[in-house]
Motif scaffolding. Structure first.
Motif, PDB file in Angstrom:
ATOM      1  N   MET A  56      -9.054   2.742  -0.541  1.00 33.98           N
ATOM      2  CA  MET A  56      -8.642   1.929   0.598  1.00 33.98           C
ATOM      3  C   MET A  56      -7.546   0.951   0.200  1.00 33.98           C
ATOM      4  N   LYS A  57      -7.673   0.361  -0.973  1.00 36.89           N
ATOM      5  CA  LYS A  57      -6.658  -0.582  -1.441  1.00 36.89           C
ATOM      6  C   LYS A  57      -5.327   0.142  -1.658  1.00 36.89           C
ATOM      7  N   SER A  58      -5.388   1.328  -2.233  1.00 43.53           N
ATOM      8  CA  SER A  58      -4.172   2.094  -2.509  1.00 43.53           C
ATOM      9  C   SER A  58      -3.424   2.481  -1.235  1.00 43.53           C
ATOM     10  N   ALA A  61      -1.454  -0.098   3.138  1.00 43.01           N
ATOM     11  CA  ALA A  61      -0.226  -0.166   3.937  1.00 43.01           C
ATOM     12  C   ALA A  61      -0.143   0.993   4.927  1.00 43.01           C
ATOM     13  N   VAL A  62      -0.555   2.165   4.499  1.00 46.51           N
ATOM     14  CA  VAL A  62      -0.525   3.335   5.384  1.00 46.51           C
ATOM     15  C   VAL A  62      -1.485   3.130   6.551  1.00 46.51           C
ATOM     16  N   PHE A  63      -2.702   2.643   6.247  1.00 45.42           N
ATOM     17  CA  PHE A  63      -3.679   2.405   7.304  1.00 45.42           C
ATOM     18  C   PHE A  63      -3.174   1.342   8.282  1.00 45.42           C
ATOM     19  N   ALA A  64      -2.561   0.288   7.752  1.00 43.52           N
ATOM     20  CA  ALA A  64      -2.036  -0.781   8.603  1.00 43.52           C
ATOM     21  C   ALA A  64      -0.940  -0.248   9.517  1.00 43.52           C
ATOM     22  N   GLU A  65      -0.067   0.579   8.977  1.00 42.71           N
ATOM     23  CA  GLU A  65       1.019   1.158   9.769  1.00 42.71           C
ATOM     24  C   GLU A  65       0.463   2.051  10.880  1.00 42.71           C
ATOM     25  N   GLU A  66      -0.515   2.860  10.533  1.00 43.85           N
ATOM     26  CA  GLU A  66      -1.128   3.742  11.534  1.00 43.85           C
ATOM     27  C   GLU A  66      -1.822   2.931  12.622  1.00 43.85           C
TER      28      GLU A  66
END
Length: 83
Positions: A56-58, A61-66
């Protein structure tokens, strides 16, 4: 928990693989080996949670963007939509 030093001998390929895998996971070789032993002795639950947290830490940014792009909720479908 008290720590005990354990010295092991492995071939250079195994040592290189351990270093590379530990580096890829952002942890020391010592912690990497500890995690492998814990997995092998049945402490998989804790290891899984730690690995999930690392994942999740890695990809934070991808999750936030999505999430930011998900401003419109999905449209509800009815039987009429299936025609």
């Amino acid at each position: 928990m008290a720590k005990t030093q354990l010295n092991v001998r492995v071939d250079e390929g195994t040592a290189r693989a351990a270093r590379e895998r530990a580096l890829a996971r952002g942890m020391s070789v010592n912690r990497y080996i500890e995690e492998l032993v814990r997995q092998d002795t049945g402490e998989v639950g804790r290891t899984f949670v730690e690995a999930a947290a690392d994942f999740m830490k890695s990809y934070e940014a991808v999750f936030a963007e999505e999430s930011a792009g998900a401003g419109t909720p999905p449209r509800a479908t009815t039987g009429e939509d299936r025609r």
